[in-house]
Design an enzyme around this catalytic site. Structure first.
Site, PDB file in Angstrom:
ATOM      1  N   LEU A   1       0.598  -1.178   0.238  1.00  0.00           N
ATOM      2  CA  LEU A   1      -0.155  -0.199   0.216  1.00  0.00           C
ATOM      3  C   LEU A   1       0.842   0.966  -0.500  1.00  0.00           C
ATOM      4  CD1 LEU A   1      -2.483  -0.492   2.482  1.00  0.00           C
ATOM      5  CD2 LEU A   1      -2.856  -0.760   0.307  1.00  0.00           C
TER       6      LEU A   1
ATOM      7  N   GLY B   1       7.699   3.797   2.786  1.00  0.00           N
ATOM      8  CA  GLY B   1       7.733   5.076   4.381  1.00  0.00           C
ATOM      9  C   GLY B   1       9.080   4.744   4.976  1.00  0.00           C
ATOM     10  N   GLY B   2       9.754   6.253   6.027  1.00  0.00           N
ATOM     11  CA  GLY B   2      10.975   5.878   6.811  1.00  0.00           C
ATOM     12  C   GLY B   2      11.017   4.687   7.855  1.00  0.00           C
ATOM     13  N   PHE B   3      10.300   4.496   7.761  1.00  0.00           N
ATOM     14  CA  PHE B   3       9.451   3.363   9.171  1.00  0.00           C
ATOM     15  C   PHE B   3       9.856   2.538   7.644  1.00  0.00           C
ATOM     16  CE2 PHE B   3       5.482   4.951   6.906  1.00  0.00           C
ATOM     17  CZ  PHE B   3       4.904   3.740   7.197  1.00  0.00           C
ATOM     18  N   GLY B   4       9.392   2.168   7.243  1.00  0.00           N
ATOM     19  CA  GLY B   4       9.394   0.550   6.401  1.00  0.00           C
ATOM     20  C   GLY B   4       8.222   0.272   4.788  1.00  0.00           C
TER      21      GLY B   4
ATOM     22  N   LYS C   1       2.240  -2.694   8.978  1.00  0.00           N
ATOM     23  CA  LYS C   1       3.281  -1.323   8.864  1.00  0.00           C
ATOM     24  C   LYS C   1       4.141  -2.244   9.278  1.00  0.00           C
ATOM     25  CE  LYS C   1       2.837   3.008   9.545  1.00  0.00           C
ATOM     26  NZ  LYS C   1       2.723   4.495  10.441  1.00  0.00           N
TER      27      LYS C   1
ATOM     28  N   ASP D   1       3.156  17.178  10.842  1.00  0.00           N
ATOM     29  CA  ASP D   1       3.490  16.582  10.277  1.00  0.00           C
ATOM     30  C   ASP D   1       2.382  16.287   8.679  1.00  0.00           C
ATOM     31  OD1 ASP D   1       4.911  16.120   7.504  1.00  0.00           O
ATOM     32  OD2 ASP D   1       5.093  13.801   7.734  1.00  0.00           O
TER      33      ASP D   1
END
Length: 365
Positions: A61, A64-67, A82, A180
């Site tokens: 989907l 991002g920086g997290f994964g 996530k 953000d």
């Protein structure tokens, strides 16, 4: 030999970060989250269950920086999963911040946490699935969606997002600043109801009476409060500024930054020049084709521009923005209602004319 030592240090540090992540998720010593609280509100899933619900991670989907975020099913309920990247320090920090926040906030206009995975290095969060993606996809002129958002849709989405922010600022004690706010962080369900997402950069005030948080500026260029970037003093008005940019995007359908002849123009500059012409139809997204209440649109533009005031003290609070957006929506609904009434009156008149002009003499049998 040096390479082996370096690899060992990297592996040790990664394991240490993941151990800290598990401590926070499970509420071990050093965390403000209690294990009992987690167990009563969210369910823990094994990694095998994650693999099964995502069909072996076959549908992505987003990233991002997290994964990476994957689509999945829990029985017949769609979810978004996530998964934390093994290598991202920034993603790890945002992941932890999001866990902490989602454990304590619950609102219809904030994305809901359904469960989590905490198994070895496999750490993930499971959210409700938002079928219509993010707001940016609907506003971008490059999207492949068959139907663009009408004026009522846009006002409802703006109001939903504003109510989510207002809850963070006033419904949480101490207050929380999202930090953000942008169109990609506003998700839409199957009915186009909007919810704020991605709380990785969020900051919580130390105490209820505090007016700001001192922190290095972070956020997305174009949406970022200029006063915050120069002072490093984060306040709820920083979210208000970002929301003002979102609102201008909703109204105009234009990009936040446009570069022409090596010069970057912010959306607020372009709207300012269009407002000066006094024609609201040039401001509102042309895809709406003029089908909107003029007063409602002017009011929305005024709210957005006030939110973008250079000085934070001159910006409205989110509670005031919510009130004004409700008025905008009421005006648009009234226009639609009056239009329907006029259409019904025209239909009755036409029906009467047809009755009068029709020969009512029985036909020969």
């Amino acid at each position: 030999m040096l390479l082996v030592i370096a690899e060992a240090v990297i592996i040790f540090r990664q394991r240490k970060r993941y151990a800290a992540a598990r401590n926070i998720i499970l509420g071990k010593r050093g965390s403000s989250i209690k294990e009992s609280e987690l167990e009563t509100k969210q369910r823990e899933y094994s990694f095998n269950e994650i693999v099964k619900m995502t069909n072996n991670f076959d549908r992505i989907l987003g990233r991002g920086g997290f994964g990476t975020v994957y689509h999945g099913f829990i029985e017949d309920i769609e979810v978004a999963v996530k998964m934390l990247s093994l290598s991202s320090v920034q993603g790890y920090q945002q992941f932890i911040a999001e866990v902490k926040l989602l454990m304590r906030v619950h609102h219809r206009n904030l994305t809901s946490l359904i469960g989590y995975c905490n198994e070895e290095t496999n750490i993930g969060l499971i959210y409700e699935y938002m079928a219509n993606g993010n707001l940016d996809e609907h506003l971008s002129r490059k999207n492949n969606r068959e139907k663009s958002l009408n004026w009522e849709d846009r006002l409802r989405i703006a109001l939903d997002a504003a109510q989510g922010l207002e809850y963070l600022h006033n419904g949480c004690k101490p207050p929380i600043v999202h930090r953000d706010v942008k169109c990609t962080n506003i998700l839409l369900d199957e009915n186009l109801h909007a919810k704020l997402a991605d709380f990785g950069l969020s900051k919580c005030f130390a105490a209820d009476g505090d007016t700001h948080v001192s922190t290095i500026a972070a956020g997305t260029p174009g949406y970022l409060d200029l006063e915050y970037t120069t002072s490093n003093r984060l306040t709820e008005k920083s979210d208000v500024y970002s929301f003002g940019v979102v609102l201008l995007r909703i109204i105009t359908g234009q990009s936040v930054i446009i570069v022409r002849e090596d010069t970057a123009y912010h959306i607020s500059q372009r709207v300012n020049s269009m407002v000066a012409e006094g024609d609201i139809t040039k401001v509102v997204d042309s895809r709406i084709q003029g089908d909107f209440d003029r007063n409602s649109a002017w009011r929305a533009v005024e709210i957005a521009m006030a939110s973008l005031s250079v000085t934070s003290a001159e910006r409205p609070y989110m509670r005031d923005i919510v009130t004004h957006l409700k008025d905008c929506l009421a005006a648009e609904l009234a226009r639609k209602h009056n239009f329907c009434d006029l259409q019904n009156e025209d239909s009755v008149e036409q029906f009467s004319v047809n009755l009068i002009s029709t020969d009512m003499t029985p036909s020969a049998r």
